[in-house]
Scaffold this motif. Structure first.
Motif, short mmCIF file in Angstrom:
data_model
loop_
_atom_site.label_atom_id
_atom_site.label_comp_id
_atom_site.label_asym_id
_atom_site.label_seq_id
_atom_site.Cartn_x
_atom_site.Cartn_y
_atom_site.Cartn_z
N ALA A 58 0.82 -1.21 0.00
CA ALA A 58 0.00 0.00 0.00
C ALA A 58 0.85 1.26 0.00
O ALA A 58 0.53 2.24 -0.67
N ALA A 59 1.95 1.24 0.74
CA ALA A 59 2.84 2.41 0.79
C ALA A 59 3.45 2.68 -0.58
O ALA A 59 3.50 3.82 -1.05
N ILE A 60 3.92 1.63 -1.23
CA ILE A 60 4.54 1.79 -2.54
C ILE A 60 3.54 2.30 -3.56
O ILE A 60 3.86 3.15 -4.40
N ALA A 61 2.30 1.82 -3.46
CA ALA A 61 1.27 2.22 -4.42
C ALA A 61 0.74 3.62 -4.17
O ALA A 61 0.21 4.26 -5.09
N SER A 62 0.88 4.13 -2.94
CA SER A 62 0.19 5.38 -2.59
C SER A 62 1.04 6.63 -2.69
O SER A 62 0.50 7.74 -2.59
N CYS A 63 2.37 6.50 -2.87
CA CYS A 63 3.18 7.73 -2.97
C CYS A 63 4.51 7.49 -3.64
O CYS A 63 5.04 6.37 -3.65
N ASP A 64 5.06 8.55 -4.23
CA ASP A 64 6.39 8.53 -4.83
C ASP A 64 7.45 8.98 -3.85
O ASP A 64 8.60 8.55 -3.93
N GLU A 65 7.09 9.88 -2.95
CA GLU A 65 8.05 10.42 -1.99
C GLU A 65 8.15 9.48 -0.81
O GLU A 65 7.25 9.41 0.02
N ILE A 66 9.26 8.75 -0.73
CA ILE A 66 9.41 7.75 0.32
C ILE A 66 9.29 8.36 1.71
O ILE A 66 8.75 7.75 2.62
N GLY A 67 9.72 9.59 1.86
CA GLY A 67 9.62 10.27 3.14
C GLY A 67 8.19 10.47 3.60
O GLY A 67 7.94 10.68 4.80
N ARG A 68 7.23 10.41 2.67
CA ARG A 68 5.81 10.59 3.01
C ARG A 68 5.05 9.26 3.05
O ARG A 68 3.83 9.24 3.15
N ALA A 69 5.78 8.16 2.97
CA ALA A 69 5.14 6.85 2.88
C ALA A 69 4.18 6.60 4.04
O ALA A 69 3.06 6.12 3.83
N ALA A 70 4.60 6.91 5.26
CA ALA A 70 3.76 6.63 6.43
C ALA A 70 2.46 7.43 6.37
O ALA A 70 1.37 6.88 6.61
N CYS A 72 0.96 8.78 3.72
CA CYS A 72 0.12 8.37 2.59
C CYS A 72 -0.55 7.03 2.86
O CYS A 72 -1.73 6.85 2.54
N VAL A 73 0.18 6.09 3.45
CA VAL A 73 -0.42 4.78 3.68
C VAL A 73 -1.49 4.85 4.76
O VAL A 73 -2.50 4.14 4.69
N ARG A 74 -1.32 5.73 5.73
CA ARG A 74 -2.38 5.90 6.74
C ARG A 74 -3.67 6.41 6.08
O ARG A 74 -4.76 5.93 6.37
N THR A 75 -3.52 7.40 5.20
CA THR A 75 -4.68 7.94 4.48
C THR A 75 -5.36 6.87 3.65
O THR A 75 -6.59 6.71 3.67
N LEU A 76 -4.55 6.11 2.92
CA LEU A 76 -5.08 5.06 2.06
C LEU A 76 -5.79 3.98 2.88
O LEU A 76 -6.90 3.55 2.55
N TYR A 77 -5.16 3.55 3.95
CA TYR A 77 -5.70 2.47 4.77
C TYR A 77 -7.06 2.82 5.38
O TYR A 77 -7.89 1.96 5.58
N GLU A 78 -7.26 4.10 5.70
CA GLU A 78 -8.48 4.52 6.38
C GLU A 78 -9.65 4.76 5.43
O GLU A 78 -10.78 4.99 5.89
N LEU A 79 -9.43 4.71 4.11
CA LEU A 79 -10.53 4.96 3.17
C LEU A 79 -11.65 3.94 3.39
O LEU A 79 -11.42 2.73 3.36
N PRO A 80 -12.88 4.43 3.63
CA PRO A 80 -13.99 3.50 3.88
C PRO A 80 -14.61 2.99 2.58
O PRO A 80 -14.44 3.58 1.51
N PHE A 81 -15.33 1.90 2.69
CA PHE A 81 -16.09 1.38 1.56
C PHE A 81 -17.05 2.46 1.08
O PHE A 81 -17.76 3.08 1.88
N ALA A 82 -17.07 2.71 -0.22
CA ALA A 82 -17.86 3.83 -0.76
C ALA A 82 -19.35 3.58 -0.66
O ALA A 82 -20.13 4.51 -0.44
N ALA A 141 -3.99 12.25 -6.20
CA ALA A 141 -4.10 13.62 -6.71
C ALA A 141 -3.29 14.53 -5.80
O ALA A 141 -3.37 14.44 -4.57
N GLY A 142 -2.48 15.39 -6.41
CA GLY A 142 -1.67 16.30 -5.62
C GLY A 142 -0.72 15.58 -4.68
O GLY A 142 -0.37 16.09 -3.62
N GLY A 143 -0.34 14.36 -5.03
CA GLY A 143 0.60 13.59 -4.22
C GLY A 143 -0.03 12.77 -3.11
O GLY A 143 0.68 12.08 -2.39
N ASP A 144 -1.36 12.82 -2.96
CA ASP A 144 -2.03 12.10 -1.89
C ASP A 144 -3.05 11.10 -2.44
O ASP A 144 -3.78 11.42 -3.38
N PRO A 145 -3.14 9.92 -1.85
CA PRO A 145 -4.16 8.97 -2.28
C PRO A 145 -5.55 9.43 -1.84
O PRO A 145 -5.72 9.91 -0.72
N TYR A 146 -6.52 9.34 -2.74
CA TYR A 146 -7.87 9.77 -2.38
C TYR A 146 -8.93 8.70 -2.63
O TYR A 146 -10.06 8.83 -2.18
#
Length: 202
Positions: A58-70, A72-82, A141-146
């Motif tokens: 999930a971290a690799i898929a959600s951002c290019d900037e390794i320094g922001r991996a944590a 970005c992956v928190r944001t991605l992980y918390e996305l609820p079922f639509a 978008a804009g570097g963040d998973p949405y």
């Protein structure tokens, strides 16, 4: 014997076709942020499981900037079922019961993207699944998973399970760069097989 951090990194690097050093840097950031099992020494070395594999993917898929991996992956992980907030054609998308039936889980065990991804990898380590082929796609978008889609392919059809927060997709329209990253099912199978082989040898 369970899979070690170095073995997990190596397996993910091969499965995704990216350099070992890149994956190792993602893994280190996640460990430092307390998002994956911490490495010990010698006999106390960390043992990696489906949760660790899922968060690294999930971290690799959600951002290019390794320094922001944590972050970005928190944001991605918390996305609820639509659910009903989805405005996509329903002939391509399914609700949670479709996923639950495929992997033998309950709705509450897969109602966020993070839970769903972990559950899929756990399912694949438990037994070979010849009926379903799993993958996922992350929208950035804009570097963040949405948003993220869990992709489930059967011999007759391909369906998606959507995860995003209501209102977040509208807010991405002004972003100059929107990209999608897809992790195909063979990568999940390779990683799950490596975990299963190690666990089976214990």
């Amino acid at each position: 014997m369970a899979i070690t951090p170095a073995e997990l990194v190596g397996t993910v690097a091969v499965a995704l076709g990216i350099p070992y050093g890149t994956v190792k840097n993602y893994d280190r950031r996640l460990m430092e942020a307390g998002l994956r099992t911490k490495k010990g020494h010698g006999r106390g070395s960390a043992l990696m499981g489906p949760e660790d594999a899922a968060i690294l993917l999930a971290a690799i898929a959600s951002c290019d900037e390794i320094g922001r991996a944590a972050d970005c992956v928190r944001t991605l992980y918390e996305l609820p079922f639509a659910g009903r907030s989805s405005d996509h054609p329903r002939n391509k998308f399914e609700d949670l019961p479709f996923l639950c039936n495929a992997i033998g889980r309950k709705d509450k065990e897969v109602n966020t993207f993070g839970k769903a991804l972990v559950a899929v990898i756990q399912h694949l380590t438990e037994k070979a699944d010849t009926r379903h082929y799993f993958g996922f796609e992350v929208s950035i978008a804009g570097g963040d998973p949405y948003a993220a889609d869990l992709i489930i392919t059967t011999p007759k059809k391909t369906r998606r399970i959507e995860f995003y927060r209501a209102g977040t997709i509208q807010s991405t329209f002004d972003a100059f760069l929107r990209i999608k990253r897809v992790i195909i099912g063979s990568a999940l199978e390779i990683i799950a097989n490596a975990l299963a082989e190690r666990e089976g040898a214990a």
